[in-house]
Design an enzyme around this catalytic site. Structure first.
Site, PDB file in Angstrom:
ATOM      1  N   GLU A 472       0.839  -1.196   0.000  1.00 24.64           N
ATOM      2  CA  GLU A 472       0.000   0.000   0.000  1.00 24.64           C
ATOM      3  C   GLU A 472       0.877   1.250   0.000  1.00 24.64           C
ATOM      4  O   GLU A 472       1.497   1.581   1.010  1.00 24.64           O
ATOM      5  CB  GLU A 472      -0.907  -0.032   1.235  1.00 24.64           C
ATOM      6  CG  GLU A 472      -1.764   1.197   1.427  1.00 24.64           C
ATOM      7  CD  GLU A 472      -2.488   1.194   2.768  1.00 24.64           C
ATOM      8  OE1 GLU A 472      -2.958   2.266   3.174  1.00 24.64           O
ATOM      9  OE2 GLU A 472      -2.557   0.126   3.415  1.00 24.64           O
ATOM     10  N   ASP A 545      -1.685  -1.580   5.594  1.00 25.14           N
ATOM     11  CA  ASP A 545      -1.549  -1.075   6.960  1.00 25.14           C
ATOM     12  C   ASP A 545      -2.546  -1.764   7.891  1.00 25.14           C
ATOM     13  O   ASP A 545      -3.624  -2.191   7.467  1.00 25.14           O
ATOM     14  CB  ASP A 545      -1.784   0.438   6.996  1.00 25.14           C
ATOM     15  CG  ASP A 545      -0.672   1.207   6.282  1.00 25.14           C
ATOM     16  OD1 ASP A 545       0.384   0.599   6.039  1.00 25.14           O
ATOM     17  OD2 ASP A 545      -0.875   2.392   5.957  1.00 25.14           O
ATOM     18  N   ASP A 547      -4.858  -0.841   9.815  1.00 25.02           N
ATOM     19  CA  ASP A 547      -5.892   0.098  10.240  1.00 25.02           C
ATOM     20  C   ASP A 547      -7.136  -0.131   9.398  1.00 25.02           C
ATOM     21  O   ASP A 547      -7.178  -1.058   8.583  1.00 25.02           O
ATOM     22  CB  ASP A 547      -5.398   1.548  10.127  1.00 25.02           C
ATOM     23  CG  ASP A 547      -4.939   1.907   8.705  1.00 25.02           C
ATOM     24  OD1 ASP A 547      -5.201   1.104   7.778  1.00 25.02           O
ATOM     25  OD2 ASP A 547      -4.320   2.967   8.521  1.00 25.02           O
ATOM     26  N   ASP A 549      -8.459   1.669   6.965  1.00 27.87           N
ATOM     27  CA  ASP A 549      -8.221   1.847   5.530  1.00 27.87           C
ATOM     28  C   ASP A 549      -7.470   0.657   4.947  1.00 27.87           C
ATOM     29  O   ASP A 549      -7.734   0.216   3.826  1.00 27.87           O
ATOM     30  CB  ASP A 549      -7.437   3.144   5.281  1.00 27.87           C
ATOM     31  CG  ASP A 549      -8.315   4.373   5.467  1.00 27.87           C
ATOM     32  OD1 ASP A 549      -9.532   4.256   5.263  1.00 27.87           O
ATOM     33  OD2 ASP A 549      -7.779   5.449   5.818  1.00 27.87           O
TER      34      ASP A 549
END
Length: 692
Positions: A472, A545, A547, A549
């Site tokens: 990402e 990541d 998280d 997102d």
């Protein structure tokens, strides 16, 4: 082994049932949750067979909180009179004798799911306790069994398999425990699966039960099936009843836009079969019988290319096909090839020939056949083997489709033309894709000029050992370049969230830069032209990541793989990297170097910190919380996420493609209402907790 002492009169019964207990997989396939569900459906299917014969219109299944299951029906009830050959009641014969029952020898059922006469007795043998109640002749009759042996449980309150059990010694007793109105009939069976047989952790699968109950209700129009799950804190109940039969089933299974309406093809045929028949004298005599096979098919073509094809024999699913499926495909192929040849000029096909995949693309079909004593491969009944069924199904398909294609009705003519256009377009697409693939050769690391410039490829050409990390963002790419092993690890960065391919068309997907790059780099095509054997990497690892997102990006990427490259997931080649959330530096006294501990969840972090405090060890505060992969240095990323010796990968595994497709459609599809309900139900918020 049963823990009670067998009486001599039961030795003949238990000899057979002991074979079931020693080799349960031979009868139910396995001893995990699948075998547990198979046992349940052996009991339910007996009630369904009664409904097929016109006896009873409702079935109730209750999953009790004590891990027992109960099946109730309003059919004729198991016979309670004495069977003359054994001197036992009909109830005891059904539950203790292998190869005994109304279906064995074509006695009371013209067509049924059970045919070996072992279903109820096998379930009984593999149950720690089984209770049966029968309403018949104005009375309620009852009998209990412990691992196949009839007797009496000394219940002091609630029924339980742990109650003291006393086997019958001199003779079995089918007790009368109540009265019912004359004309009221039915059977109630409740059993506790034997934990000596079934593996630890095996349990009844509610979703699978609901799915098959819905399927059965489609196959037997008018039959109501009620499923109650009393396990857990919130009991649930669902009822299924459909009057439209398999036409409604096809509409339920279809996920794409229709090209045709749902067509119904029905017919029958007869065939002769020589089978051994049990005579009154006890001898088996080879007898030639005239059989009738009824065929009922519902189908429709849609705009997509996926095929949904379900086949059934006497409402029993045959997931691995058999002669009925072979007959359907042969009849459809022969008929549509002839139609294409007749319309060759309009369709512009030249000398090209249709193949099976061209015809099945976008087809949703349900095929059911009903015949007495079908031949299956094994007790699990996954493949139909009766040879004559192939020709009968092929004949019905050809005859009924000929009538529809020859129909003078405007609607029938229009839909027939659309079908031919659809399958010819699929044929031309296949030929074009094959020609393109034949002219292309797999690029190696030195010939990757046609691959995206942002791909950081590996040196090794060993596919089995190579890995493609989809990372990402460019910041994570910079760190990953330093952390990777360039011999076998390749990197492909993507910019944030890719296209939601569940909603987008194929052309939109291919024109999206990120999606096109992923497909191009993997090098095996997409959709129907996907060829796993030419994929350039042995593993594809999604590294996003830790998280919200990152989870969204991972979901979008998995949607792309599931929809256009499902074989990558089915072959176990798609993984999700598991980067750490926290880094705890334990400060050691003196010259001893500090120790680094990585944790992957808040719960794990709290556990580590609690353990350190108990050990009077100090750690640096504040704890480092990684907001993204870019916050790690190369050594940290390598040791936690990329180095094969230390990393953790989560393999993406589609054990049930249909269920996974439903989840992807719910979360990522066009229909907003079900997704809104899902979010509201799962939110667990009340209005007074929202700051407005």
């Amino acid at each position: 082994m049963p823990d009670s002492n067998y009486s001599a009169r039961h030795l003949s019964v238990l000899e057979g049932l002991e074979a079931v207990r020693k080799r349960p997989g031979m009868y139910i396939g396995s001893t995990d949750s699948r075998g547990l569900m198979h046992c349940l459906w052996e009991i339910i299917d007996n009630s369904v067979d009664e409904a097929l014969g016109g006896h009873g219109s409702s079935i109730e299944v209750i999953l009790h909180a004590d891990d027992s299951v109960e099946v109730r029906d309003s059919a004729r009830g198991i016979p309670v009179d004495i069977e003359p050959k054994t001197g036992l009641s009909g109830v005891e014969v059904v539950f203790t004798k292998l190869h005994a029952g109304g279906k064995f020898g074509s006695g009371s059922y013209a067509a049924s799911g059970g045919l070996h006469g072992v279903g109820a007795s096998v379930v009984n043998a593999l149950s720690e306790r089984l209770d049966v109640e029968v309403d018949r002749n104005g009375k309620t009759w009852a009998m209990s069994f412990h691992r196949g042996e009839p007797g009496v449980f000394a219940d002091s309150g609630e029924k339980t398999p742990d109650a003291p059990f006393s086997p019958f010694v001199s003779g079995s007793e089918l007790k009368v425990v109540g009265k019912v109105a004359r004309g009221v009939t039915g059977t109630r069976i409740r059993y506790w699966a034997d934990r000596q047989i079934f593996t630890k952790g095996s349990a009844f699968q509610t979703e699978e039960l609901l799915s098959r109950a819905r399927q059965t209700a489609f196959l037997v129009p008018g039959l109501g099936i009620d499923i109650a799950d009393d396990r857990g804190d919130e009991p649930t109940r669902e009822t299924f009843q459909f009057d439209g039969g398999i036409s409604e089933f096809v509409d339920h299974l279809s996920v794409d836009e229709p090209v045709t309406q749902t067509w119904r093809l029905q017919g029958s045929g007869t065939f002769s079969e020589t089978v051994p028949v049990l005579q009154d004298s006890g001898a088996m005599v080879a007898t030639e019988l005239e059989r009738e096979c009824a065929v009922d098919i519902a189908l429709r073509w849609g705009t997509g290319y996926d095929t949904v094809f379900k086949t059934f024999v006497n409402i029993i699913a045959t997931p691995k096909g058999g002669t009925h499926q072979a007959g359907f495909e042969a009849g459809l192929m022969k008929f549509l090839r002839a139609q294409v040849e007749q319309n060759a000029r309009r369709l512009k096909v030249g000398s090209d020939k249709l193949e099976k995949d061209d015809i099945l693309a976008g087809l949703t079909a349900v095929l059911t056949v009903r015949l007495p004593e079908p031949q299956f491969e094994g007790q699990t009944k996954e493949v139909l083997g009766t040879p004559a069924v192939r020709a009968i199904v092929a004949s019905v398909v050809a005859t009924t489709l000929s009538e529809r294609f020859a129909s003078p009705k405007r609607d029938d003519k229009a839909q027939s033309a659309l079908v031919l256009d659809k399958i010819v377009a699929e044929m031309k697409s296949r030929i074009s894709a094959r020609a393109h693939k034949d002219t292309q050769r797999r690029k190696n690391a030195l010939e990757s000029s046609s691959l995206p410039a942002k791909l950081v490829d590996c040196r090794s050409s060993d596919v089995g050992n190579s890995e493609l990390f989809i990372v990402e963002g460019d910041s994570a790419l910079g760190t990953a370049k330093l952390a990777r092993d360039s011999e076998y690890q390749a990197l492909l960065p993507i910019r944030g969230k890719i296209l939601n391919v569940q909603k987008a068309s194929v052309s939109d997907m291919l024109s999206n830069t990120e999606c096109a790059s992923i497909i191009q780099v993997i090098g095996a095509g997409s959709g129907r032209s996907f060829d796993l054997s030419v994929a350039r990497y042995g593993k594809v690892i999604i590294m996003s990541d830790a998280d919200v997102d990152g989870a969204h990006i991972r979901t979008l990427l998995l949607t792309l793989f599931f929809r256009y490259m499902p074989d990558m997931i089915l072959d176990g080649r798609v993984y999700a990297a598991v980067p750490p959330l926290h880094r705890v530096i334990v400060m050691n006294p003196g010259s001893k170097p500090n120790e680094t501990i990585y944790t992957y969840s808040e719960t794990e972090l709290n556990g580590v910190l609690t353990a350190l405090k108990k050990s009077n060890k100090r750690y640096q505060d504040p704890i480092q919380r990684y907001k993204g992969l870019g916050e790690m240095d190369a050594d940290q990323l390598a040791s936690t996420t990329m180095d094969r010796r230390h990393r953790t990968l989560r393999r993406v595994n589609v054990s049930d493609a249909a269920m996974a497709a439903g989840v992807f459609e719910l979360l990522m599809g066009n229909d907003v209402a079900p997704r809104k309900e899902f979010i509201i139900d799962g939110a667990g918020l009340s209005r007074d907790r929202i700051d407005v």
